[in-house]
Motif scaffolding. Sequence first.
Motif, PDB file in Angstrom:
ATOM      1  N   ILE A   1      37.844  42.430  39.496  1.00 43.28           N
ATOM      2  CA  ILE A   1      36.766  41.739  40.211  1.00 43.28           C
ATOM      3  C   ILE A   1      36.923  41.962  41.715  1.00 43.28           C
ATOM      4  O   ILE A   1      37.978  42.415  42.176  1.00 43.28           O
ATOM      5  CB  ILE A   1      36.739  40.241  39.858  1.00 43.28           C
ATOM      6  N   PRO A   2      35.889  41.663  42.521  1.00 42.47           N
ATOM      7  CA  PRO A   2      35.974  41.942  43.963  1.00 42.47           C
ATOM      8  C   PRO A   2      37.189  41.344  44.653  1.00 42.47           C
ATOM      9  O   PRO A   2      37.777  41.977  45.531  1.00 42.47           O
ATOM     10  CB  PRO A   2      34.665  41.334  44.496  1.00 42.47           C
ATOM     11  N   ALA A   3      37.595  40.129  44.279  1.00 37.50           N
ATOM     12  CA  ALA A   3      38.761  39.519  44.926  1.00 37.50           C
ATOM     13  C   ALA A   3      40.001  40.373  44.725  1.00 37.50           C
ATOM     14  O   ALA A   3      40.800  40.564  45.657  1.00 37.50           O
ATOM     15  CB  ALA A   3      38.992  38.111  44.379  1.00 37.50           C
TER      16      ALA A   3
ATOM     17  N   PRO B   1      35.059  34.123  53.956  1.00 43.73           N
ATOM     18  CA  PRO B   1      34.107  33.328  53.170  1.00 43.73           C
ATOM     19  C   PRO B   1      33.091  34.231  52.461  1.00 43.73           C
ATOM     20  O   PRO B   1      32.878  35.380  52.849  1.00 43.73           O
ATOM     21  CB  PRO B   1      33.413  32.465  54.231  1.00 43.73           C
ATOM     22  N   GLY B   2      32.476  33.670  51.422  1.00 47.59           N
ATOM     23  CA  GLY B   2      31.374  34.360  50.759  1.00 47.59           C
ATOM     24  C   GLY B   2      31.773  35.241  49.603  1.00 47.59           C
ATOM     25  O   GLY B   2      30.922  35.907  49.007  1.00 47.59           O
ATOM     26  N   ILE B   3      33.043  35.270  49.235  1.00 48.38           N
ATOM     27  CA  ILE B   3      33.471  36.128  48.143  1.00 48.38           C
ATOM     28  C   ILE B   3      32.831  35.654  46.840  1.00 48.38           C
ATOM     29  O   ILE B   3      32.748  34.454  46.567  1.00 48.38           O
ATOM     30  CB  ILE B   3      35.005  36.162  48.063  1.00 48.38           C
ATOM     31  N   ARG B   4      32.376  36.595  46.052  1.00 51.01           N
ATOM     32  CA  ARG B   4      31.629  36.263  44.836  1.00 51.01           C
ATOM     33  C   ARG B   4      32.447  35.476  43.823  1.00 51.01           C
ATOM     34  O   ARG B   4      31.915  34.655  43.070  1.00 51.01           O
ATOM     35  CB  ARG B   4      31.143  37.561  44.175  1.00 51.01           C
ATOM     36  N   ASP B   5      33.749  35.667  43.804  1.00 51.76           N
ATOM     37  CA  ASP B   5      34.588  35.132  42.731  1.00 51.76           C
ATOM     38  C   ASP B   5      35.086  33.716  42.985  1.00 51.76           C
ATOM     39  O   ASP B   5      35.861  33.182  42.195  1.00 51.76           O
ATOM     40  CB  ASP B   5      35.796  36.062  42.522  1.00 51.76           C
TER      41      ASP B   5
END
Length: 331
Positions: A137-139, A274-278
């Motif tokens: 995942i993006p994180a 901030p703003g991370i999708r996960d």
Amino acid sequence: MTIPDRADMLAFELEEVYDDSLLNEAYQKLIQAQTTEPEIDKALVAEGMQGLIEGLHARRSNSSDQEWNSFVSICLRHPLRGLLHQDPFTLRAFAKPRGYAGDAELLDFIYGREEHWDVPQGISAIGRALFDYTTMIPATEGVRARRGFIADLLDRIADEISRPHILSIAAGHLREAVLAGAFKRRKFGRFIALDSDTQSLEMVDSCYSRFGVEVAPVSIRQLLMQKAELGLFDLVYSTGLFDYVQQSMAQRLTEAMFHLLKPGGRLLVANFMPGIRDVGYMESFMAWPLIYRTRQEMLDISMKIPQADIRDIRIFTEENQHIIFLQITKR
């Protein structure tokens, strides 16, 4: 008859407002993905997880803290949790066997995707499919990019300075060493891995002492109180620690790290933006809250350092723009 207090009534009302259709949909897709066991429909797993993670992000973004906490309690009572916790990555974050979030073993799950390390043994087929998804995942992409950036920085410093001295704070398993060619060629004068987790330092000692790495079992409190005689360094860095400390503590840590620099030395800290999708998935099923910082907040953590002692400050992000770096060079 017991009269419910105001908090209990509010929690009940919030559960009524926040239905569990998002959780039900993800649960049904993951159940359906298992109908062909021992093969798993990975496309259906990905579809279910993407919808869940995006839905949780939307819920988190549009809820007050109290509303969000109420919905998290719904998440953790839903049968979806039993499926998701078959994923070793999600479960370890939630269970915190070392007593804190984001431990070195957890990060090894993330780095293992690049290194082709073996997946944890004894997991179910659905657990393996979920593990394959959640560790990409993006994180987690941001964490791998962060490691790559640090490894490149170590190589650059070793080219610029003859046998530089390096200090890694909250070093974990020091996995950036795997990627840095200068590390393997022993181009550093001193390299100290500092951590309060002695299990992590045992791993560092086992893997990297042959390259000259020293381990320092030092707590952040000891560091702040200058109880450890560490010397001075050309680079002092910390990759994940600042994701867990409040702004006032972050300022004190940055000041303490700066005092450990030689003239011309560099300080580097990293932080999730901030703003991370996960974020919704991490805070609910993983019980893994982070402290996110903007560019201004990263700049603010340098405020205890006298401007006259600073040669320059840089703020920049890694390639995915999930993690932000603050670099300060000492005059």
